[in-house]
Design a protein around this motif. Sequence first.
Motif, PDB file in Angstrom:
ATOM      1  N   HIS A  14       0.832  -1.195   0.000  1.00 56.86           N
ATOM      2  CA  HIS A  14       0.000   0.000   0.000  1.00 56.86           C
ATOM      3  C   HIS A  14       0.874   1.255   0.000  1.00 56.86           C
ATOM      4  O   HIS A  14       2.054   1.205   0.384  1.00 56.86           O
ATOM      5  N   ARG A  30      -5.457   9.640   1.691  1.00 58.49           N
ATOM      6  CA  ARG A  30      -5.848   8.450   0.951  1.00 58.49           C
ATOM      7  C   ARG A  30      -4.851   7.309   1.145  1.00 58.49           C
ATOM      8  O   ARG A  30      -3.651   7.536   1.307  1.00 58.49           O
ATOM      9  N   ASN A  52      -8.308   0.259  -5.325  1.00 56.68           N
ATOM     10  CA  ASN A  52      -8.986   0.279  -4.022  1.00 56.68           C
ATOM     11  C   ASN A  52      -8.542   1.473  -3.165  1.00 56.68           C
ATOM     12  O   ASN A  52      -8.211   1.328  -1.986  1.00 56.68           O
ATOM     13  N   THR A  53      -8.550   2.650  -3.755  1.00 57.47           N
ATOM     14  CA  THR A  53      -8.161   3.851  -3.029  1.00 57.47           C
ATOM     15  C   THR A  53      -9.249   4.233  -2.038  1.00 57.47           C
ATOM     16  O   THR A  53     -10.419   4.362  -2.394  1.00 57.47           O
ATOM     17  N   LYS A  54      -8.859   4.410  -0.783  1.00 58.10           N
ATOM     18  CA  LYS A  54      -9.800   4.746   0.289  1.00 58.10           C
ATOM     19  C   LYS A  54      -9.423   6.097   0.904  1.00 58.10           C
ATOM     20  O   LYS A  54      -8.238   6.383   1.115  1.00 58.10           O
ATOM     21  N   VAL A  65      -9.216   7.997   4.096  1.00 56.85           N
ATOM     22  CA  VAL A  65      -9.212   7.633   5.519  1.00 56.85           C
ATOM     23  C   VAL A  65      -9.313   8.849   6.437  1.00 56.85           C
ATOM     24  O   VAL A  65      -9.585   8.692   7.627  1.00 56.85           O
ATOM     25  N   ASN A 100      -9.923  -3.015   6.997  1.00 54.16           N
ATOM     26  CA  ASN A 100      -9.231  -3.297   5.736  1.00 54.16           C
ATOM     27  C   ASN A 100      -8.651  -2.031   5.103  1.00 54.16           C
ATOM     28  O   ASN A 100      -8.847  -1.751   3.923  1.00 54.16           O
ATOM     29  N   TYR A 101      -7.943  -1.270   5.932  1.00 54.18           N
ATOM     30  CA  TYR A 101      -7.207  -0.073   5.479  1.00 54.18           C
ATOM     31  C   TYR A 101      -8.150   1.024   4.973  1.00 54.18           C
ATOM     32  O   TYR A 101      -7.748   1.863   4.157  1.00 54.18           O
ATOM     33  N   SER A 102      -9.360   1.080   5.456  1.00 53.71           N
ATOM     34  CA  SER A 102     -10.313   2.053   4.946  1.00 53.71           C
ATOM     35  C   SER A 102     -10.594   3.204   5.903  1.00 53.71           C
ATOM     36  O   SER A 102     -11.306   4.152   5.543  1.00 53.71           O
TER      37      SER A 102
END
Length: 438
Positions: free
Chosen positions: A163, A185, A201-203, A205, A255-257
Amino acid sequence: MIALIAAAGAQAANYFTAPFSETTRTPAFGQAPVFVPHTSPQLVVFGKDFKEGAKNQVYIERYDGAGPVTCLTCAGPESGTDNVNGVPAVSPDGKWIIFHSWRGHYLTIGSPGYGGVGSSLWAMHIDGSDQTQLTDVQPPGSTMFSGEGIDDYHAYWSPDGTHIEYAHLNWNFITGGGEGKWDVRVAEFHESAGGVPSLSNTKVVRPANGHWYETQWWNPNPRTPGFLYTETYPSPSGGGAATTPQLFYCKLILNYSACENGGIRLSNSPSWDEQAIFTPDSKNVIFMSSRDHPGFFNTWAEAVRTLGLPNSWDYLLILPLFEAGFLQPVGQESTDLYEISLRYPEKVRRLTTDGNEGWITPEFTWDPTNSFLMWTENRFPNGYRYDLPISFSELLVQLQALLSNPPGPGIVDVGQNGVGVAPLPVEQRTQIGTFGLG
């Protein structure tokens, strides 16, 4: 018995109690130098403008200074339009370099990777091959100015290389719905079977709430995913003192979000706290701060904290205040390195005193063996700099020294790090910091 006492003392030594010392490395790298792991001889990449017409670019060089300095980004896709590049970040396996680029953009402000407008994330191999744009990639058929007003900066790799996290600014009100606000992000990094890098899957945060953000280094323990970041969040209660950048830790969940509890606050000072990295044992954080130094920004921060001004409009104030506090010589802030305990953030100790001489410490990094820290710091020379409180007798001595021994023309590096904001002389040196762990 002596051996037992010595062993006990070595075991008791830790990064928060160990003495810290620094030396100057010659020659200096550019700002934000980082090591390339798994290389022998040891390689370093950095961004710099050598004032030979190439503008700011990403270079690679041996740490010992032997051999050539090779430009990795002087040529590449989209390099025909505003080819200015900087702030490289090397993957943990040493295969990929993420860098920040203005390529293909017509609206650019500030500098690529340090903040401003116009910077997108790109990736390349350490030899400069396979340069690929990762963010702000416009679909086929887009108009010329569709992607303008975006900035992605301060990207860092997770310790397992899966990531990256970065700060994102959106002023693209034409096609992107931008309001000039920042968010933070996290994205997955992938390499296809054909060797093409991409993000997915860019989140988001941390939200676009009007606060200013800058992302920093990850927790080196991959079993505890998370990273450090700076946010203009003035007090633990969230009220008062607009535009006071403070240090936070984002412990990633879901999940890293998202950041656990919206982020964990680490510092609480009316000063500029930024540029943070963990100690190798993940127990402490080393960061840059303007505390202990009188200057324009700290004066502002003290005043607005007292007045209780809100910080929802920080996105409109942060850049003018940064330029007023750091990018001009009158009452300019200087900074030093400090260490804070992650478990007991009220415990802070000062590591360096370079700020007493006007130096500004920006990005810094560990060497691959975690033996020492490295950073390149900058300042206006004595005689050009007007520190607060101003002592006219001291200033007169500095001016006399400047006139008797003026610097050569090479010191006038307008934007030698890609900043390009003030036509004033800038001194630069690379420092090595070591903890005496016994």
